[in-house]
Design a protein around this motif. Structure first.
Motif, PDB file in Angstrom:
ATOM      1  N   LEU A 115       0.748  -1.188  -0.126  1.00 26.67           N
ATOM      2  CA  LEU A 115       0.078   0.179   0.136  1.00 26.67           C
ATOM      3  C   LEU A 115       0.874   1.209  -0.123  1.00 26.67           C
ATOM      4  O   LEU A 115       0.629   2.201  -0.744  1.00 26.67           O
ATOM      5  N   ALA A 116       1.968   1.184   0.822  1.00 27.36           N
ATOM      6  CA  ALA A 116       2.710   2.428   0.856  1.00 27.36           C
ATOM      7  C   ALA A 116       3.489   2.509  -0.529  1.00 27.36           C
ATOM      8  O   ALA A 116       3.630   3.752  -0.963  1.00 27.36           O
ATOM      9  N   SER A 117       3.783   1.698  -1.210  1.00 29.93           N
ATOM     10  CA  SER A 117       4.633   1.608  -2.538  1.00 29.93           C
ATOM     11  C   SER A 117       3.576   2.268  -3.603  1.00 29.93           C
ATOM     12  O   SER A 117       3.917   3.130  -4.381  1.00 29.93           O
ATOM     13  N   PHE A 118       2.282   1.782  -3.452  1.00 28.18           N
ATOM     14  CA  PHE A 118       1.394   2.285  -4.526  1.00 28.18           C
ATOM     15  C   PHE A 118       1.074   3.777  -4.330  1.00 28.18           C
ATOM     16  O   PHE A 118       0.801   4.494  -5.112  1.00 28.18           O
ATOM     17  N   THR A 119       0.827   3.898  -3.084  1.00 33.45           N
ATOM     18  CA  THR A 119       0.482   5.380  -2.541  1.00 33.45           C
ATOM     19  C   THR A 119       1.800   6.395  -3.008  1.00 33.45           C
ATOM     20  O   THR A 119       1.366   7.465  -3.351  1.00 33.45           O
ATOM     21  N   ALA A 120       2.708   6.020  -2.951  1.00 30.71           N
ATOM     22  CA  ALA A 120       4.007   6.899  -3.406  1.00 30.71           C
ATOM     23  C   ALA A 120       4.015   7.097  -4.855  1.00 30.71           C
ATOM     24  O   ALA A 120       3.951   8.351  -5.187  1.00 30.71           O
ATOM     25  N   VAL A 121       3.395   6.195  -5.523  1.00 36.74           N
ATOM     26  CA  VAL A 121       3.380   6.472  -7.044  1.00 36.74           C
ATOM     27  C   VAL A 121       2.168   7.348  -7.358  1.00 36.74           C
ATOM     28  O   VAL A 121       2.389   8.249  -8.123  1.00 36.74           O
ATOM     29  N   ASN A 123       0.831   9.386  -5.358  1.00 40.09           N
ATOM     30  CA  ASN A 123       1.183  10.821  -4.955  1.00 40.09           C
ATOM     31  C   ASN A 123       2.363  11.697  -5.544  1.00 40.09           C
ATOM     32  O   ASN A 123       2.004  12.774  -5.902  1.00 40.09           O
ATOM     33  N   GLU A 124       3.217  10.994  -5.900  1.00 39.74           N
ATOM     34  CA  GLU A 124       4.234  11.621  -6.329  1.00 39.74           C
ATOM     35  C   GLU A 124       4.491  11.768  -7.940  1.00 39.74           C
ATOM     36  O   GLU A 124       5.214  12.522  -8.420  1.00 39.74           O
ATOM     37  N   TYR A 125       3.654  11.016  -8.678  1.00 36.66           N
ATOM     38  CA  TYR A 125       3.701  10.686 -10.192  1.00 36.66           C
ATOM     39  C   TYR A 125       2.308  10.662 -10.803  1.00 36.66           C
ATOM     40  O   TYR A 125       2.171  10.010 -11.642  1.00 36.66           O
ATOM     41  N   LYS A 126       1.710  11.234  -9.984  1.00 35.27           N
ATOM     42  CA  LYS A 126       0.164  11.463 -10.566  1.00 35.27           C
ATOM     43  C   LYS A 126      -0.105  12.279 -12.080  1.00 35.27           C
ATOM     44  O   LYS A 126      -1.012  12.068 -12.872  1.00 35.27           O
ATOM     45  N   ASP A 127       0.999  12.727 -12.608  1.00 32.69           N
ATOM     46  CA  ASP A 127       0.947  13.396 -13.945  1.00 32.69           C
ATOM     47  C   ASP A 127       1.457  12.331 -15.092  1.00 32.69           C
ATOM     48  O   ASP A 127       1.194  12.422 -16.181  1.00 32.69           O
ATOM     49  N   LEU A 128       1.836  11.028 -14.670  1.00 34.25           N
ATOM     50  CA  LEU A 128       2.218  10.157 -15.471  1.00 34.25           C
ATOM     51  C   LEU A 128       0.902   9.101 -15.532  1.00 34.25           C
ATOM     52  O   LEU A 128       0.299   8.857 -14.519  1.00 34.25           O
ATOM     53  N   ALA A 129       0.701   8.637 -16.791  1.00 34.33           N
ATOM     54  CA  ALA A 129      -0.382   7.608 -16.901  1.00 34.33           C
ATOM     55  C   ALA A 129      -0.343   6.354 -16.445  1.00 34.33           C
ATOM     56  O   ALA A 129      -1.267   5.872 -15.791  1.00 34.33           O
ATOM     57  N   LEU A 130       0.839   5.809 -16.021  1.00 31.88           N
ATOM     58  CA  LEU A 130       1.052   4.603 -15.412  1.00 31.88           C
ATOM     59  C   LEU A 130       0.439   4.694 -13.628  1.00 31.88           C
ATOM     60  O   LEU A 130       0.585   3.664 -12.939  1.00 31.88           O
ATOM     61  N   SER A 131       0.276   5.865 -13.263  1.00 33.47           N
ATOM     62  CA  SER A 131      -0.280   6.094 -12.013  1.00 33.47           C
ATOM     63  C   SER A 131      -1.735   5.458 -11.580  1.00 33.47           C
ATOM     64  O   SER A 131      -1.894   5.232 -10.484  1.00 33.47           O
ATOM     65  N   GLU A 132      -2.374   5.650 -12.922  1.00 32.89           N
ATOM     66  CA  GLU A 132      -3.513   4.749 -12.701  1.00 32.89           C
ATOM     67  C   GLU A 132      -3.573   3.427 -12.515  1.00 32.89           C
ATOM     68  O   GLU A 132      -4.342   2.809 -11.654  1.00 32.89           O
ATOM     69  N   TYR A 133      -2.530   2.694 -13.043  1.00 35.96           N
ATOM     70  CA  TYR A 133      -2.464   1.374 -12.430  1.00 35.96           C
ATOM     71  C   TYR A 133      -1.872   1.263 -11.074  1.00 35.96           C
ATOM     72  O   TYR A 133      -2.271   0.098 -10.474  1.00 35.96           O
ATOM     73  N   ALA A 134      -1.171   2.240 -10.529  1.00 39.59           N
ATOM     74  CA  ALA A 134      -1.065   2.326  -9.110  1.00 39.59           C
ATOM     75  C   ALA A 134      -2.054   2.292  -8.423  1.00 39.59           C
ATOM     76  O   ALA A 134      -2.370   1.812  -7.344  1.00 39.59           O
ATOM     77  N   ARG A 135      -3.078   3.123  -8.987  1.00 37.89           N
ATOM     78  CA  ARG A 135      -4.314   3.112  -8.215  1.00 37.89           C
ATOM     79  C   ARG A 135      -5.340   1.953  -8.112  1.00 37.89           C
ATOM     80  O   ARG A 135      -6.053   1.483  -7.022  1.00 37.89           O
ATOM     81  N   VAL A 136      -5.112   1.193  -9.125  1.00 40.57           N
ATOM     82  CA  VAL A 136      -5.861  -0.200  -9.052  1.00 40.57           C
ATOM     83  C   VAL A 136      -5.098  -1.107  -7.803  1.00 40.57           C
ATOM     84  O   VAL A 136      -5.975  -1.565  -7.252  1.00 40.57           O
ATOM     85  N   GLY A 137      -3.819  -1.203  -8.045  1.00 37.11           N
ATOM     86  CA  GLY A 137      -3.101  -1.747  -6.794  1.00 37.11           C
ATOM     87  C   GLY A 137      -3.673  -1.259  -5.638  1.00 37.11           C
ATOM     88  O   GLY A 137      -3.696  -2.224  -4.555  1.00 37.11           O
ATOM     89  N   ARG A 138      -3.639  -0.059  -5.419  1.00 36.92           N
ATOM     90  CA  ARG A 138      -3.856   0.782  -4.123  1.00 36.92           C
ATOM     91  C   ARG A 138      -5.207   0.249  -3.668  1.00 36.92           C
ATOM     92  O   ARG A 138      -5.463   0.043  -2.523  1.00 36.92           O
ATOM     93  N   ALA A 139      -6.182   0.370  -4.561  1.00 39.12           N
ATOM     94  CA  ALA A 139      -7.596   0.173  -4.210  1.00 39.12           C
ATOM     95  C   ALA A 139      -7.910  -1.402  -3.821  1.00 39.12           C
ATOM     96  O   ALA A 139      -8.482  -1.817  -2.736  1.00 39.12           O
TER      97      ALA A 139
END
Length: 227
Positions: A115-121, A123-139
């Protein structure tokens, strides 16, 4: 009539020697003839044609050399653009590293660290498209260790941003059925998921291949069996 007078030598019975013929030295050593106007004209025309033929080739060779020099020295990318590109490459590389780390931690069952790793992506890289896939893992991980309402809200938001991504639709179907008691909404989400990837009807697939948290696997089982 008197007889013809004979030379004295003939009279003496001696045959006279032939008189040597003198030949002018000019017959053997003729001066070179001067060129005629026609020869001069032909020579001039030939020289002109040669110049016309060789001049374009020389000019083309010179132009080609200059073009090569310009091509070799011209750089369309400025130093600032090159630095910006390098900075972006580093950011993308770091975001990918964190995303992969989160997935590895999730697969090992280390859900708080994942959860900490996904949240870091996110929060810190929300301008990148791959941050949406981090949101999947976070959810998915939030469903296991955090507030399930927050997890479902994240799933609903990501299902719009990544519409057509089967994993988020399948996870949302399971959560809507088990936690929100919304079977019709769950059926709609699951229809999208299985239309795109029929593997989500297999519990072993989501558990062993996608590494879903145990609580989300249980919710999907309840939905599939309508229990």
């Amino acid at each position: 009539m008197q007889p013809p007078v004979m030379p004295a030598s003939s009279a003496a019975g001696v045959t006279p020697l032939p008189t040597p013929t003198t030949t002018s030295s000019s017959c053997c050593f003729l001066p070179p003839s001067s060129p005629t106007r026609r020869q001069l004209l032909a020579s001039t025309v030939s020289s002109g044609l040669l110049l016309l033929l060789t001049a374009p080739r020389a000019a083309a060779a010179s132009s080609s050399s200059e073009d090569d020099d310009v091509y070799n020295t011209y750089d369309p990318v400025t130093a600032a653009e090159r630095a910006a590109s390098a900075s972006m490459s580093r950011r993308v590389g770091e975001a990918v590293r964190l995303l992969d780390l989160g997935r590895e931690l999730q697969a090992r069952g280390e859900f708080p660290a994942a959860l900490a790793s996904f949240t870091a992506v996110v929060n810190e890289y929300k301008d990148l498209a791959l941050s949406e896939y981090a949101r999947v893992g976070r959810a998915l991980v939030l469903y296991e260790v955090g507030d399930r309402d927050e997890s479902i809200a994240e799933m609903e938001d990501v299902s719009v941003a990544l519409r057509g991504y089967p994993e988020i639709h399948a996870a949302l179907a399971a959560a809507l059925y088990a936690d929100k008691h919304a079977p019709l909404l769950a059926e709609n989400q699951f229809a999208i998921a299985t239309l795109l990837d029929p593997h989500y009807t297999d519990l072993a697939y989501v558990r062993d291949t996608k590494h879903w948290p145990p609580s989300l696997v249980d919710s999907l089982q309840h939905f599939i069996t309508l229990s």
